[in-house]
Scaffold this active site. Structure first.
Site, PDB file in Angstrom:
ATOM      1  N   LYS A 173       0.896  -0.972   0.075  1.00 29.62           N
ATOM      2  CA  LYS A 173      -0.086   0.160   0.104  1.00 29.62           C
ATOM      3  C   LYS A 173       1.028   1.446  -0.045  1.00 29.62           C
ATOM      4  O   LYS A 173       1.222   1.563   0.798  1.00 29.62           O
ATOM      5  CB  LYS A 173      -0.809   0.066   1.225  1.00 29.62           C
ATOM      6  CG  LYS A 173      -2.235   0.898   1.227  1.00 29.62           C
ATOM      7  CD  LYS A 173      -2.054   2.017   0.820  1.00 29.62           C
ATOM      8  CE  LYS A 173      -1.314   3.218   1.873  1.00 29.62           C
ATOM      9  NZ  LYS A 173      -1.333   4.700   1.347  1.00 29.62           N
ATOM     10  N   CYS A 281      14.342  10.896   6.037  1.00 28.69           N
ATOM     11  CA  CYS A 281      14.015  10.651   7.579  1.00 28.69           C
ATOM     12  C   CYS A 281      15.396  10.569   8.143  1.00 28.69           C
ATOM     13  O   CYS A 281      15.734  10.495   9.357  1.00 28.69           O
ATOM     14  CB  CYS A 281      13.578   9.262   7.556  1.00 28.69           C
ATOM     15  SG  CYS A 281      14.468   8.023   7.176  1.00 28.69           S
ATOM     16  N   GLU A 384       9.258  17.424  14.013  1.00 22.85           N
ATOM     17  CA  GLU A 384       9.924  17.239  12.554  1.00 22.85           C
ATOM     18  C   GLU A 384       9.356  18.338  11.697  1.00 22.85           C
ATOM     19  O   GLU A 384       8.225  18.377  11.292  1.00 22.85           O
ATOM     20  CB  GLU A 384       9.706  15.994  12.178  1.00 22.85           C
ATOM     21  CG  GLU A 384      10.233  15.366  10.791  1.00 22.85           C
ATOM     22  CD  GLU A 384      10.044  14.087  10.363  1.00 22.85           C
ATOM     23  OE1 GLU A 384       8.847  13.354  10.586  1.00 22.85           O
ATOM     24  OE2 GLU A 384      10.900  13.221   9.967  1.00 22.85           O
TER      25      GLU A 384
HETATM   26  P1  NAD Z   1       2.614   9.686   6.435  1.00 24.02           P
HETATM   27  O1  NAD Z   1       2.599   8.989   8.069  1.00 24.02           O
HETATM   28  O2  NAD Z   1       1.815  10.597   6.299  1.00 24.02           O
HETATM   29  O3  NAD Z   1       2.269   8.334   5.559  1.00 24.02           O
HETATM   30  C1  NAD Z   1       2.755   7.050   5.335  1.00 24.02           C
HETATM   31  C2  NAD Z   1       1.833   6.022   5.093  1.00 24.02           C
HETATM   32  O4  NAD Z   1       0.844   6.048   5.869  1.00 24.02           O
HETATM   33  C3  NAD Z   1       1.147   6.436   3.642  1.00 24.02           C
HETATM   34  O5  NAD Z   1       1.076   5.115   2.939  1.00 24.02           O
HETATM   35  C4  NAD Z   1      -0.032   7.025   3.941  1.00 24.02           C
HETATM   36  O6  NAD Z   1      -1.129   6.552   3.081  1.00 24.02           O
HETATM   37  C5  NAD Z   1      -0.485   6.084   5.636  1.00 24.02           C
HETATM   38  N1  NAD Z   1      -1.365   7.038   6.114  1.00 24.02           N
HETATM   39  C6  NAD Z   1      -1.381   8.495   6.279  1.00 24.02           C
HETATM   40  N2  NAD Z   1      -2.221   8.549   6.999  1.00 24.02           N
HETATM   41  C7  NAD Z   1      -2.932   7.440   7.694  1.00 24.02           C
HETATM   42  C8  NAD Z   1      -3.829   7.263   8.684  1.00 24.02           C
HETATM   43  N3  NAD Z   1      -4.342   8.145   9.370  1.00 24.02           N
HETATM   44  N4  NAD Z   1      -4.118   5.973   8.886  1.00 24.02           N
HETATM   45  C9  NAD Z   1      -3.406   4.927   8.286  1.00 24.02           C
HETATM   46  N5  NAD Z   1      -2.529   5.311   7.504  1.00 24.02           N
HETATM   47  C10 NAD Z   1      -1.948   6.346   7.101  1.00 24.02           C
HETATM   48  O7  NAD Z   1       4.164   9.852   6.217  1.00 24.02           O
HETATM   49  P2  NAD Z   1       4.608  10.539   4.840  1.00 24.02           P
HETATM   50  O8  NAD Z   1       4.249  11.920   4.935  1.00 24.02           O
HETATM   51  O9  NAD Z   1       4.399   9.669   3.667  1.00 24.02           O
HETATM   52  O10 NAD Z   1       6.282  10.304   5.089  1.00 24.02           O
HETATM   53  C11 NAD Z   1       7.146  11.081   5.846  1.00 24.02           C
HETATM   54  C12 NAD Z   1       7.423  10.549   7.141  1.00 24.02           C
HETATM   55  O11 NAD Z   1       7.887   9.278   7.055  1.00 24.02           O
HETATM   56  C13 NAD Z   1       8.376  11.387   7.791  1.00 24.02           C
HETATM   57  O12 NAD Z   1       8.032  11.639   9.467  1.00 24.02           O
HETATM   58  C14 NAD Z   1       9.592  10.715   7.816  1.00 24.02           C
HETATM   59  O13 NAD Z   1      10.447  10.956   8.901  1.00 24.02           O
HETATM   60  C15 NAD Z   1       9.154   9.344   7.767  1.00 24.02           C
HETATM   61  N6  NAD Z   1      10.052   8.363   7.101  1.00 24.02           N
HETATM   62  C16 NAD Z   1      10.740   7.570   8.190  1.00 24.02           C
HETATM   63  C17 NAD Z   1      11.823   6.651   7.655  1.00 24.02           C
HETATM   64  C18 NAD Z   1      12.335   5.811   8.558  1.00 24.02           C
HETATM   65  O14 NAD Z   1      12.924   4.866   8.318  1.00 24.02           O
HETATM   66  N7  NAD Z   1      12.362   6.125   9.946  1.00 24.02           N
HETATM   67  C19 NAD Z   1      11.954   6.713   6.393  1.00 24.02           C
HETATM   68  C20 NAD Z   1      11.146   7.414   5.732  1.00 24.02           C
HETATM   69  C21 NAD Z   1      10.319   8.153   6.072  1.00 24.02           C
END
Ligand code: NAD
Length: 499
Positions: A173, A281, A384
């Site tokens: 997903k 990240c 962040e």
């Molecule tokens: P996000 O949390 O908004 O979304 C991530 C995923 O979760 C997406 O597929 C999205 O569709 C889903 N999602 C969003 N809201 C949801 C909800 N309420 N319920 C269920 N699923 C939901 O993150 P983003 O904006 O896509 O990515 C950026 C974030 O990811 C930053 O915080 C970054 O630090 C983090 N990140 C972490 C790593 C790591 O390895 N720690 C790596 C890359 C990115």
């Protein structure tokens, strides 16, 4: 307007929920496609197909499964430019950075070619009289992954390559912001010889995620994204009896000691702070110079570098250091946080607020910002920002600097710049953060090590890729066996008679 699809059962399938999300070209601000948002029924269909296909796939020997990965690597290299272009068009990052996104995923696929070795079990001969004991690693069944927008090639591959080579089926997903590359990867896996139904892409939002979390057939969930969603998915997935690993947000500190090479540190900070518009990240978002003199020299070295950063669309090729951020909402969130920094008393030494690019006025571009005199209580320090904003927190001593990084709720990555081995060693040993760089600003471990933060940056026990991935995507079964004496005792030549 292009209507994107799901990839289910080896075919592109139109969405049937009637719900769609806009996919932007962040450089122009235009909607370039709409992506379907799956409902529960669509997810259930994918799970049913996966469950049927997985049984035969798990029975394919590991060497043959590894050969699919070998071929997939060839296809990724063949299509590298095409993948990078599609990625930049939806994400906004520069083309070389997009190729790096694909490359870092590809390297995990290469690691997965070692699956026959990784999946070998243990054996104890004569654990007791006539008793042997052996352990085998078996696939979980149907697995799933939920991925963020910022690495739409790398992170899906970090999940699906080990899952699939271990004999699982995988439902991806991806982020609804940039779903095209994940769809292309699924096609390439099948071109590489993967049977239909083993890798499927179901696009969606919370509804699709909840359908994964509450599905009884799905055995494991991998998540990468922001911390609040990571906590939700970890809690819900575990309560549903699934194996779950969730990787969350970050606030990565880089400590600059007085003896550091200041030009080297400033160059490192500019790349690590502003590359990919800070949407990594592992980006460095906090610089911690130790001592007033170090801080002054650092700011002096940073200002011209930050002011010289070239911001533009990926179509400008190598002339651009970073591109737009992913959405208008991301842009306004960054602008809001910058304003809180000013209001709360930080000193904005490079002000990117007036940035505008001729011909791209509607794009989601954010100019580079550099803050000095940031303190622990400010919002720009606590949260962040995920944008091109670097905060400088001045520490008077090494202990104060390491304490800042240790006390922050996130623990993804960190770095120290120094010429002193003893300080670097002490830092690496004491710091409560998962990935540490010594004179390396973005210490992302290579494929054969593992990737994962600590504290609120990670929920679960096992890291991504490397040996941990083979543990996450398999279950261990241990067999204790004893065979009664049989044919080797010799043949019976007399006619059997009743005693
Ligand atoms: P996000 O949390 O908004 O979304 C991530 C995923 O979760 C997406 O597929 C999205 O569709 C889903 N999602 C969003 N809201 C949801 C909800 N309420 N319920 C269920 N699923 C939901 O993150 P983003 O904006 O896509 O990515 C950026 C974030 O990811 C930053 O915080 C970054 O630090 C983090 N990140 C972490 C790593 C790591 O390895 N720690 C790596 C890359 C990115």
């Amino acid at each position: 307007m292009q209507e994107l699809t799901h990839y289910i059962g080896g075919a592109h399938v139109k969405g049937t929920s009637g719900r769609f999300a806009d996919v932007y070209n962040p450089a122009t601000g235009e909607v370039q496609a709409k992506v379907p948002l799956a409902n529960k029924a669509e997810m259930e269909r994918a799970v049913e197909i996966a469950a049927k296909a997985q049984v035969a796939w798990a029975a394919v020997n590991p060497q043959r499964r590894a050969r699919v990965m070998m071929k997939f690597v060839d296809l990724l290299n063949r299509d590298m430019d095409k993948l990078a272009e599609a990625l930049s068009r939806e994400h906004g990052k520069t083309l070389p950075d997009a190729a790096g996104d694909v490359q870092r995923g590809l390297e995990v696929v290469e690691y997965c070619i070692g699956a026959p070795q990784m999946l070998k079990g243990d054996y104890t001969d004569s654990a007791g009289p006539g008793i042997d004991m052996y352990s085998m690693k078996q696939a979980l069944g149907v697995t799933a992954g939920i991925t963020p927008f910022n690495f739409p090639a790398m992170i899906p591959m970090w999940m699906f390559a080990p899952a699939i080579v271990c004999g699982n089926a995988f439902i991806l997903k991806p982020s609804e912001r940039d779903p095209s590359v994940p769809l292309m990867l699924a096609e390439l896996m099948e071109e590489a010889g993967l049977p239909k139904g083993i890798l499927q892409v179901v696009n969606g939002d919370k509804e699709a995620v909840d359908a994964i979390l509450y599905d009884d057939t799905i055995q494991s969930v991998g998540f990468v994204g922001s911390t609040p969603i990571a906590e939700y998915i970890y809690g819900t997935g575990c309560s549903q009896g699934k194996r779950v690993q969730c990787f969350g947000g970050a606030k990565n500190h880089m400590i600059i000691m007085p003896d550091a090479d200041m030009d080297q540190a400033a160059d490192a900070l500019v790349g690590a702070g502003y590359g990919a518009a800070g949407e990594r990240c592992m980006a460095i978002s906090v610089a911690v110079p130790v001592g007033e003199d170090t801080a002054d020299r650092l700011i002096e070295a940073l200002v011209p570098r930050v002011e010289a950063l070239k911001v533009g669309p990926y179509t400008s090729g190598n002339d651009v250091d970073y591109g737009p951020v992913v959405t208008a909402a991301a842009k306004s969130n960054i602008e809001r946080l910058v304003q809180t920094g000013i209001d709360q008393g930080a000193k904005l030494v490079v002000d990117g607020r007036d940035f505008s690019l001729q011909g791209y006025e509607d794009g989601f571009f954010v100019g580079a910002h550099l803050f000095d005199n940031v303190t622990k209580d400010m919002d720009i320090y606590k949260h962040e920002i995920f944008g091109p904003v670097l905060s400088t927190v001045r520490a008077q001593t090494y202990e104060e600097a390491i304490g800042l990084a240790m006390d922050h709720e996130y623990g993804n990555g960190t770095a120290i710049f120094t010429r002193d081995g003893d300080t670097a060693r002490d830092f690496a040993n004491r710091i409560n953060i998962g990935m540490v760089g010594v004179n390396v600003p973005i210490p992302v471990p290579l494929a054969y090590h593992t990737f994962g933060g600590w504290k609120k940056s990670m929920f679960g026990d096992l890291n991504q890729h490397g040996p941990d991935a083979f543990k996450f995507y398999t279950r261990t079964k241990t067999v204790t066996s004893r065979w009664p004496s049989g044919i080797k005792e010799g043949g019976e030549f007399s006619i059997p008679v009743m005693e």
